[in-house]
Design an enzyme around this catalytic site. Structure first.
Site, short mmCIF file in Angstrom:
data_model
loop_
_atom_site.label_atom_id
_atom_site.label_comp_id
_atom_site.label_asym_id
_atom_site.label_seq_id
_atom_site.Cartn_x
_atom_site.Cartn_y
_atom_site.Cartn_z
CG HIS A 1 3.91 -0.98 -2.87
ND1 HIS A 1 4.06 -1.06 -0.82
CD2 HIS A 1 4.26 -2.66 -2.69
CE1 HIS A 1 4.31 -1.46 -0.29
NE2 HIS A 1 3.49 -3.01 -1.46
CE LYS B 1 0.01 -2.67 0.61
NZ LYS B 1 1.31 -2.54 0.34
CG ASP C 1 -21.51 4.77 2.72
OD1 ASP C 1 -21.57 4.25 1.45
OD2 ASP C 1 -22.17 3.80 3.46
CG HIS D 1 4.22 -6.27 5.91
ND1 HIS D 1 3.16 -6.10 5.01
CD2 HIS D 1 4.94 -7.02 3.83
CE1 HIS D 1 2.87 -5.64 3.32
NE2 HIS D 1 4.18 -6.97 2.98
CE LYS E 1 4.20 -2.09 3.73
NZ LYS E 1 5.14 -3.31 3.99
CG ASP F 1 10.50 15.03 19.85
OD1 ASP F 1 11.78 14.36 19.40
OD2 ASP F 1 10.63 16.46 18.41
#
Length: 484
Positions: A152, A154, A159, A334, A336, A341
């Site tokens: 899952h 991404k 480079d 969608h 996350k 603080d």
């Protein structure tokens, strides 16, 4: 480490931040707790982070980095669709490969099932190494059987000097012009020494071992002498944290619990799929009860209705402890992301649900930088004020008898789910050449089907003209469709 011992260690090493002195002690303890838990994951200073909101900001940043690549591109994603965004990515990767850049692309076998032979073949013929994680044949020609233990993450590394981590897939539903189902999401662009950790991880993920590719075995990265450490690019401290089904089963959740325990004033969590474990729920309630303003931004217009049904079973339990709950109603959420603080923030792929916390392979960055945290806070505050409905106790009490009974059952289910997750199919996922699992040439991606239904346009998608998309912040624009 057993749950009881884990909690005792957390309580001993991270005092609750309920006073000024306690907050300083708690945040200073954050460094040591994780370092002892996973010696390979340590804070690194000298980094620069740029927060990217939605595809309008994310895709041009990634595509520009790919266009500027000189040596190497490593890309992992759960979803890659052959729609206008996927075609734009394809064009950038193809051009990079044709000028000699070494490229590895890894997609998930469940999330990206519809790429055609021509899409994959044109890249592989140019030299791109295109992998699919845990491909499985369809049952009866229609049913996908590889639901659990997905890749899952991404991640993009270019480079070895610039990286991207977040929750945004390569699909048109991350652009505002997709319509009412366009997703709200975040990612980060990263420069600095922490990129070395992300790069080493991405290289290991595709490195062959004895002629096979194993998802659970971490391979040795190239010796440090062969790598030039990245120079300092800013002032942010950061840590790259993953979840796997081997040595890092709860590292991301553990960071959330530490932040909640150390927080003194405020915690904001925006998460698309919210059905967390018992220990994380307990830390949210404890933080709220000692006076920390704990705010949750959850889906109010979900892409999957079961998501909201599950989350609402926990509302009463959280509201009674003083947690503030906001449902994002403008379009599907969608994201996350979270902050605590001015000391802590995270962006990544991990939801707070059983799949992400107990089964899937995930990647987040943990960031300690006041400027970044303030930027994230401003964006989340705008979302809460302008695009959310606040859930109050009276709202949550509707159907109270059923909800209380369901909440009781769910509460005890969550206490035991991490142990039960180990009973789920423990197959041995693998990387395989994507060309062996290409879809038929007439396959139509889900996003293209959805747009055709919405607009009536059935013409084949064309690559997104991302250079003409402009640089305006998507949060400062109004969608050109009605959400009514």
């Amino acid at each position: 480490m057993k749950a009881g011992a884990d909690e005792a260690t957390l309580a001993r090493r991270v005092p609750e931040g309920d006073t000024a002195q306690g907050a300083r002690s708690a945040w200073s303890a954050v460094n040591g707790v994780i370092s002892r838990r996973a010696a390979a994951r340590r804070w690194k200073g000298g980094n620069r982070f740029r927060l990217l909101e939605n595809g309008e900001e994310f895709f041009p940043a990634v595509f520009s980095a790919i266009e500027a690549a000189q040596r190497e591109i490593l890309l992992e994603t759960f979803i890659l669709f052959q729609d206008k965004v996927g075609l734009a990515l394809h064009a950038c990767l193809l051009a990079a490969a044709q000028r000699g850049v070494q490229i590895d692309v890894t997609i998930d076998g469940y999330g990206s099932p519809d790429l055609t032979t021509d899409f994959i073949g044109s890249l592989t013929r140019a030299g791109v190494r295109f992998h699919v994680f845990d491909p499985r044949p369809l049952l009866f020609g229609r049913l996908r059987t590889n639901l659990f233990r997905r890749m899952h993450r991404k991640i993009v590394v270019v480079d070895g000097s610039k990286a991207f981590v977040g929750g945004i897939n390569y699909s048109a539903d991350h652009l505002l012009d997709f319509g009412p189902e366009a997703k709200e999401d975040f990612a980060v662009e990263i420069e600095g020494p922490i990129v070395d950790d992300i790069h080493a991880f991405a290289v290991e993920a595709v490195a062959p071992v004895a002629g096979m590719r194993r998802w659970w075995r971490r391979r040795a990265a190239p010796p440090p002498a062969q790598r030039v450490p990245q120079p300092h690019a800013g002032d942010a401290e950061a840590m790259f944290v993953v979840r796997d089904n081997d040595q890092h089963r709860d590292d991301i959740e553990r960071h959330y619990r530490i932040a909640l325990r150390a927080a003194r004033r405020e915690v904001i969590i925006a998460n698309a799929y919210f059905f967390p474990g018992y220990r994380l729920l307990k830390e949210m309630r404890r933080a709220a009860r000692r006076g920390v303003r704990v705010s949750l931004i959850l889906q109010g217009q979900p892409d999957m209705p079961i998501v909201t049904v599950a989350a609402r079973m926990l509302y009463d339990h959280l509201l009674r402890a003083g947690v503030h709950i906001y449902e994002y109603c403008e379009r599907p959420l969608h994201g996350k992301v979270a902050l605590a603080d001015d000391e802590w923030a995270t962006v990544g792929s991990s939801n707070l649900d059983p799949l992400s916390l107990s089964l899937n392979l995930e990647a987040n960055v943990i960031i300690r930088d006041q400027g970044f945290t303030q930027d994230l806070r401003q964006r989340l505050t705008r979302i809460m004020n302008d695009a959310c409905t606040r859930v109050d106790a009276q709202h949550a009490a509707a159907g109270s008898r059923w909800r209380l009974a369901a909440s009781f059952l769910v509460f005890h289910l969550l206490r035991r789910f991490p142990a039960w997750a180990g009973w789920l199919p423990a197959h041995q996922p693998r990387l395989a050449p994507a060309a062996d699992y290409a879809a038929a040439e007439d396959t139509v991606p889900a996003t293209v089907q959805a747009l055709a239904k919405l607009t009536g346009d059935t013409s084949p998608p064309q690559p997104w003209a991302w250079r003409a998309s402009g640089s305006e912040r998507v949060g400062e624009r109004k969608p050109d469709y009605s959400t009514s």
